[in-house]
Design an enzyme around this catalytic site. Structure first.
Site, PDB file in Angstrom:
ATOM      1  N   ARG A 147      47.922  35.592  47.294  1.00 23.23           N
ATOM      2  CA  ARG A 147      47.330  36.384  48.376  1.00 23.23           C
ATOM      3  C   ARG A 147      46.660  37.596  47.759  1.00 23.23           C
ATOM      4  NH1 ARG A 147      50.386  40.288  52.724  1.00 23.23           N
ATOM      5  NH2 ARG A 147      50.349  41.634  50.905  1.00 23.23           N
ATOM      6  N   TYR A 159      45.956  48.641  53.683  1.00 23.55           N
ATOM      7  CA  TYR A 159      47.120  47.750  53.682  1.00 23.55           C
ATOM      8  C   TYR A 159      47.153  46.896  52.415  1.00 23.55           C
ATOM      9  CZ  TYR A 159      50.091  43.821  54.210  1.00 23.55           C
ATOM     10  OH  TYR A 159      51.047  42.882  53.944  1.00 23.55           O
ATOM     11  N   ASP A 210      45.367  38.630  53.968  1.00 20.76           N
ATOM     12  CA  ASP A 210      46.073  39.125  55.164  1.00 20.76           C
ATOM     13  C   ASP A 210      45.237  40.226  55.819  1.00 20.76           C
ATOM     14  OD1 ASP A 210      47.871  39.977  57.062  1.00 20.76           O
ATOM     15  OD2 ASP A 210      49.547  40.250  55.668  1.00 20.76           O
ATOM     16  N   HIS A 212      46.067  41.657  58.560  1.00 18.67           N
ATOM     17  CA  HIS A 212      47.080  42.576  59.114  1.00 18.67           C
ATOM     18  C   HIS A 212      46.705  43.111  60.496  1.00 18.67           C
ATOM     19  CE1 HIS A 212      50.749  45.022  58.334  1.00 18.67           C
ATOM     20  NE2 HIS A 212      51.018  43.941  57.629  1.00 18.67           N
ATOM     21  N   GLU A 236      45.219  35.454  57.336  1.00 16.57           N
ATOM     22  CA  GLU A 236      46.473  35.777  58.042  1.00 16.57           C
ATOM     23  C   GLU A 236      46.283  36.882  59.075  1.00 16.57           C
ATOM     24  OE1 GLU A 236      49.658  36.204  55.294  1.00 16.57           O
ATOM     25  OE2 GLU A 236      50.663  37.734  56.468  1.00 16.57           O
ATOM     26  N   GLU A 262      54.324  36.423  61.633  1.00 13.78           N
ATOM     27  CA  GLU A 262      55.406  37.182  60.990  1.00 13.78           C
ATOM     28  C   GLU A 262      56.105  38.130  61.956  1.00 13.78           C
ATOM     29  OE1 GLU A 262      52.922  38.930  57.831  1.00 13.78           O
ATOM     30  OE2 GLU A 262      53.459  40.879  58.644  1.00 13.78           O
ATOM     31  N   ARG A 283      54.014  31.495  60.645  1.00 16.95           N
ATOM     32  CA  ARG A 283      54.668  32.327  59.627  1.00 16.95           C
ATOM     33  C   ARG A 283      55.978  32.969  60.089  1.00 16.95           C
ATOM     34  NH1 ARG A 283      53.255  34.496  55.540  1.00 16.95           N
ATOM     35  NH2 ARG A 283      53.325  36.658  56.275  1.00 16.95           N
ATOM     36  N   GLU A 339      55.804  32.499  51.320  1.00 17.91           N
ATOM     37  CA  GLU A 339      55.479  33.799  50.724  1.00 17.91           C
ATOM     38  C   GLU A 339      56.660  34.262  49.879  1.00 17.91           C
ATOM     39  OE1 GLU A 339      53.603  38.077  52.113  1.00 17.91           O
ATOM     40  OE2 GLU A 339      54.946  37.061  53.501  1.00 17.91           O
ATOM     41  N   TRP A 402      48.223  48.834  62.474  1.00 20.27           N
ATOM     42  CA  TRP A 402      48.407  48.924  61.025  1.00 20.27           C
ATOM     43  C   TRP A 402      48.576  47.535  60.441  1.00 20.27           C
ATOM     44  CZ3 TRP A 402      52.672  47.538  57.905  1.00 20.27           C
ATOM     45  CH2 TRP A 402      52.440  47.795  56.522  1.00 20.27           C
TER      46      TRP A 402
HETATM   47  O1  EZ4 Z   1      53.694  44.202  56.933  1.00 23.26           O
HETATM   48  O2  EZ4 Z   1      56.782  42.899  55.735  1.00 23.26           O
HETATM   49  O3  EZ4 Z   1      52.549  39.366  54.942  1.00 23.26           O
HETATM   50  N1  EZ4 Z   1      53.193  40.334  54.827  1.00 23.26           N
HETATM   51  C1  EZ4 Z   1      53.087  41.448  55.534  1.00 23.26           C
HETATM   52  C2  EZ4 Z   1      54.116  42.520  55.269  1.00 23.26           C
HETATM   53  C3  EZ4 Z   1      54.581  43.198  56.546  1.00 23.26           C
HETATM   54  C4  EZ4 Z   1      55.939  43.821  56.358  1.00 23.26           C
HETATM   55  C5  EZ4 Z   1      56.502  44.248  57.707  1.00 23.26           C
HETATM   56  O4  EZ4 Z   1      57.830  44.552  57.624  1.00 23.26           O
HETATM   57  O5  EZ4 Z   1      52.189  41.555  56.338  1.00 23.26           O
HETATM   58  O6  EZ4 Z   1      53.656  43.450  54.351  1.00 23.26           O
HETATM   59 CO    CO Z   2      51.304  39.586  56.757  1.00 23.30          CO
END
Ligand code: EZ4
Ligand code: CO
Length: 402
Positions: A147, A159, A210, A212, A236, A262, A283, A339, A402
């Site tokens: 990733r 991030y 990701d 995010h 992701e 997640e 996920r 992961e 975030w």
């Molecule tokens: O933001 O585990 O894919 N992984 C992520 C992580 C999450 C944290 C949240 O607790 O997006 O970094």
């Molecule tokens: Co993630």
């Protein structure tokens, strides 16, 4: 057999973890992860005040009944705190069942379907040079999937980019740190990163990214489309997933595979995304989605709709969660990727475990049960330290995901 005790253990060997240890009158014990990053003490209180008293005297063999008792019996359904507490109990009971049977948990889930769980690691860098170096390090260690998170020109604290720690650890302060975001700068930069990665590493390395939860559906559609030539394994969390029909729009525009889940905590969070085939990888995790029992239910639904697993495995999934994850990974028919961020040496010592990384795979423990434990004496040497996840603001100061 009866449950005689259940201890809720909070420890911070480099980061916070909440662990439930269930004790039986036979002397056999089981462990379950209950960590909710940044909200740890809410699960501690839920377990200590409302769950542990219900466990004493129960038969630990009744995994499904205990799950239903805690889920339906609470009246208040779903939510990350409730489901992490149920997950911890469920995971610990599977651990106990394996030890009683003298079998590793994956044998109780139907046995082995594959040699090991293919993992992906986290390559992060401010600049493209740093990223290329990081990805090469993973390739050298045998990883087949990586990733990639990138710094964005003009933005600070993006991030995935660590502040000088070897392991990416976003929960970095008691009061959330503030990061900056610009969708325009991000979208203008990311495709060029993956163009360079494909140039450098060729077609067979699996690349993931990701987002995010930071885009709108039409912005995610644009990104997915522009990344198509670089054949990502998945994109992701392109958008926040509360509005699940938003994924239809992404789907109509791009063939880039989508991974989500997640932050999901029940099958109801993924039902529409799975049954409408709006995603490619789910996920959800053992700790955040109700334990082995409920995550298996999610994966079984996913299997009917060509959706594969891709369980979250950042540092906040403790080695207890990771151990449970690998048992599911090697057993289910529709495993995709796992992961694997790894843990610090301190964390690995507090949670002795039998799963191991070798040449791109996580290999499951052959010990009876989960093959993981918590060293309670060592754990006690690392007291809880409040740590929250960051918040994110646009350049004009508006709060953003975030
Ligand atoms: O933001 O585990 O894919 N992984 C992520 C992580 C999450 C944290 C949240 O607790 O997006 O970094
Ligand atoms: Co993630």
């Amino acid at each position: 057999m009866k449950i005689t005790d259940a201890r809720v253990i909070v420890t911070c060997p480099g980061r916070n973890f909440v662990t439930l240890k269930i004790v039986t009158d036979s002397g056999i014990t089981g462990v379950g992860d209950a960590t909710v990053n940044g909200r740890e003490m809410a699960v501690v209180a839920y377990l200590r005040e409302h769950v542990v008293p219900l466990l004493i005297g129960r038969d630990p063999a009744r995994i499904e009944d205990t799950w239903q008792y805690l889920y339906k019996g609470a009246y208040w359904r779903r939510g990350p705190i409730t489901m992490a507490a149920i997950a911890a109990v469920d995971t610990a009971l599977w651990d106990i069942k394996g030890k009683v049977a003298g079998l590793p948990v994956y044998q109780l889930l139907g046995g082995r379907s594959r040699a090991g769980a293919t993992v992906y690691g986290h390559a992060c860098g401010e600049t493209i040079e740093e990223i290329l170096r990081e990805v090469a390090r993973f390739v050298d260690r045998g990883y087949r999937a990586v990733r990639v998170q990138s710094g964005i020109p003009g933005l600070h604290g993006v991030y995935g980019i660590s502040n000088n720690t070897p392991i990416y650890e976003p929960a970095d302060a008691a009061i959330p740190t503030e990061a900056a975001w610009s969708t325009e700068r991000y979208l203008a930069h990311i495709p060029s990163v993956f163009a360079k990665l494909r140039d450098e590493f060729g077609p067979s390395l699996r690349l993931l990214h990701d987002v995010h939860h930071r885009l709108t559906p039409i912005e995610a559609a644009r990104l997915g489309k522009e990344l198509e030539p670089y054949h990502l394994t998945w994109l992701e969390d392109p958008v926040p997933a509360e509005l699940q029909e938003g994924f239809r729009l992404i789907r109509q525009h791009t063939t880039t595979p989508i991974a989500v889940g997640e932050v999901f905590n029940t099958v109801w969070d993924c039902q529409q995304l799975i049954t409408e085939q709006l995603i490619d990888y789910i996920r959800a995790t053992v700790v955040h989605a109700g334990g082995i029992t409920h995550l298996k239910r999610i994966f079984d639904l996913a299997a009917l709709y060509h959706v594969r697993s891709g369980s979250h495995g950042a540092t906040d999934m403790s080695p207890v969660c990771m151990a449970a994850a690998v048992h599911l990974d090697v057993a289910i028919p529709n495993f995709g990727l796992q992961e694997w961020a790894g843990h610090s040496g301190e964390t690995d010592r507090v949670f002795p475990h039998g799963y191991r990384y070798d040449d791109g795979y996580l290999h499951v423990s052959e010990e009876p049960g989960l093959g993981v434990d918590i060293d309670e004496e060592l754990a006690a040497q690392y007291p809880y330290k409040p740590a929250a996840l960051p918040v994110n603001r646009l350049e004009d100061g508006s709060l953003h995901s975030w």
